[in-house]
Design a protein around this motif. Structure first.
Motif, short mmCIF file in Angstrom:
data_model
loop_
_atom_site.label_atom_id
_atom_site.label_comp_id
_atom_site.label_asym_id
_atom_site.label_seq_id
_atom_site.Cartn_x
_atom_site.Cartn_y
_atom_site.Cartn_z
N THR A 209 0.83 -1.21 0.00
CA THR A 209 0.00 0.00 0.00
C THR A 209 0.86 1.25 0.00
N THR A 210 1.92 1.25 0.79
CA THR A 210 2.83 2.41 0.83
C THR A 210 3.54 2.60 -0.51
N ALA A 211 3.95 1.49 -1.13
CA ALA A 211 4.61 1.59 -2.44
C ALA A 211 3.67 2.16 -3.48
N LEU A 212 2.40 1.74 -3.44
CA LEU A 212 1.43 2.28 -4.38
C LEU A 212 1.19 3.76 -4.13
N ARG A 213 1.08 4.14 -2.85
CA ARG A 213 0.74 5.52 -2.51
C ARG A 213 1.91 6.47 -2.71
N ARG A 214 3.12 6.02 -2.38
CA ARG A 214 4.28 6.93 -2.41
C ARG A 214 5.06 6.87 -3.71
N ILE A 215 4.94 5.79 -4.49
CA ILE A 215 5.76 5.64 -5.70
C ILE A 215 4.89 5.60 -6.96
N VAL A 216 3.91 4.69 -6.97
CA VAL A 216 3.13 4.50 -8.19
C VAL A 216 2.16 5.66 -8.42
#
Length: 301
Positions: A209-216
């Protein structure tokens, strides 16, 4: 003498070459600019001039006259405010639904492998291969009192509900029509993301979830912005779906303009409404574009 003449001629030839290089793009784009001017700017200018012409119910538009009566009538009548509000409310809701549905759909499409990706892409683009009028008639049969949707609900002891000639029917059909215009820009943005960046975040104990929110999400924001602008603009100016699924009483701006042109034959008033719709569309879309760009820069910076 020859060396001096060579050195004197060389700078002038370089300058001429630089000028020709600068003018070459203009010469190459001249046909497109001319076509755009003839097909877009000239009709728009004629519409602007028409909107200021006086109108007589017996003789029609009076060429060569000037009046602001049509703009005053639109800007002071609550009837037009209601239609403007309905148009932009439905367009905004359709845009929001397309973002909520289209973004995950584009993400799933990007994660698929061949040949499933091609099959899914064909499914996404399938609505664009059918005329919008045919799709509107299809939804009118599905959402009608004796349609498939009410039939399925009646089988479970629910309904029937009045869905045809309501705002709900317009929103459903517009989402079906506009969804590909959201999926494709987001999918294009997703293809530019390096998978190694996401994997690196996951290897550093970042949650999915963090990767989606902060990167993607920050990197697909331009695609979401492009898709939302396209969906909103097309929804606000849509005619076939509101005309067929909204009926005569549930008007949007495009159907109102159609009525003024072809039913009332009041071309100047129809032109004034069309220009006000264009200006309102531009104001909303530019404001939305500016807000998203500021948030995008803040997220990256």
């Amino acid at each position: 003498m020859s060396a001096a003449s060579t050195t004197s001629v060389a700078p002038s030839s370089v300058a001429q070459k630089a000028i020709s290089n600068r003018s070459l793009p203009w010469f190459m784009s001249a046909p497109a600019i001319l076509l755009c001017s003839v097909m877009l700017l000239v009709p728009l200018l004629l519409t602007v001039l028409l909107s200021f012409n006086a109108f007589d119910a017996d003789t029609g538009p009076k060429a060569g006259t000037f009046t602001l009566e049509h703009y005053r009538a639109v800007l002071t009548d609550p009837y037009y405010y209601e239609i403007f509000w309905r148009t932009f409310w439905i367009s905004g809701l359709v845009t929001l639904i397309c973002i909520v549905i289209g973004t995950p759909e584009a993400y799933i499409l990007n994660r698929m492998r061949k040949p499933w990706r091609s099959i899914m892409l064909l499914v996404v683009l399938a609505p664009l291969m059918i005329s919008v009028v045919v799709r509107a008639f299809g939804w009118s049969m599905l959402l009608g009192p004796e349609g498939l949707v009410n039939g399925a609900l009646s089988a479970f002891g629910i309904g029937p509900f009045k869905m045809l000639y309501t705002e709900t029917a317009i929103v459903i059909a517009l989402v079906h029509v506009m969804l590909p215009f959201m999926v494709i820009p987001v999918w294009t943005s997703l293809q530019k993301i390096d998978p190694g960046v996401v994997n690196a975040a996951l290897s550093l104990n970042a949650s999915p979830t963090t990767a989606l929110r902060r990167i993607v999400l920050p990197q697909i924001m331009p695609g979401m912005l492009s898709g939302s602008l396209i969906v909103f603009g097309l929804s606000a100016s849509s005619f076939a779906i509101p005309g067929l699924l909204g009926g005569r009483r549930l008007k949007m701006m495009a159907t109102l303009i159609y009525d003024e042109y072809l039913h009332e034959l009041n071309w100047p008033l129809g032109a004034a409404i069309a220009l006000l719709l264009l200006l309102a569309n531009l104001a909303i879309m530019l404001g939305w574009n500016r807000m998203i760009e500021l948030r995008y820069k803040k997220a990256l910076g």
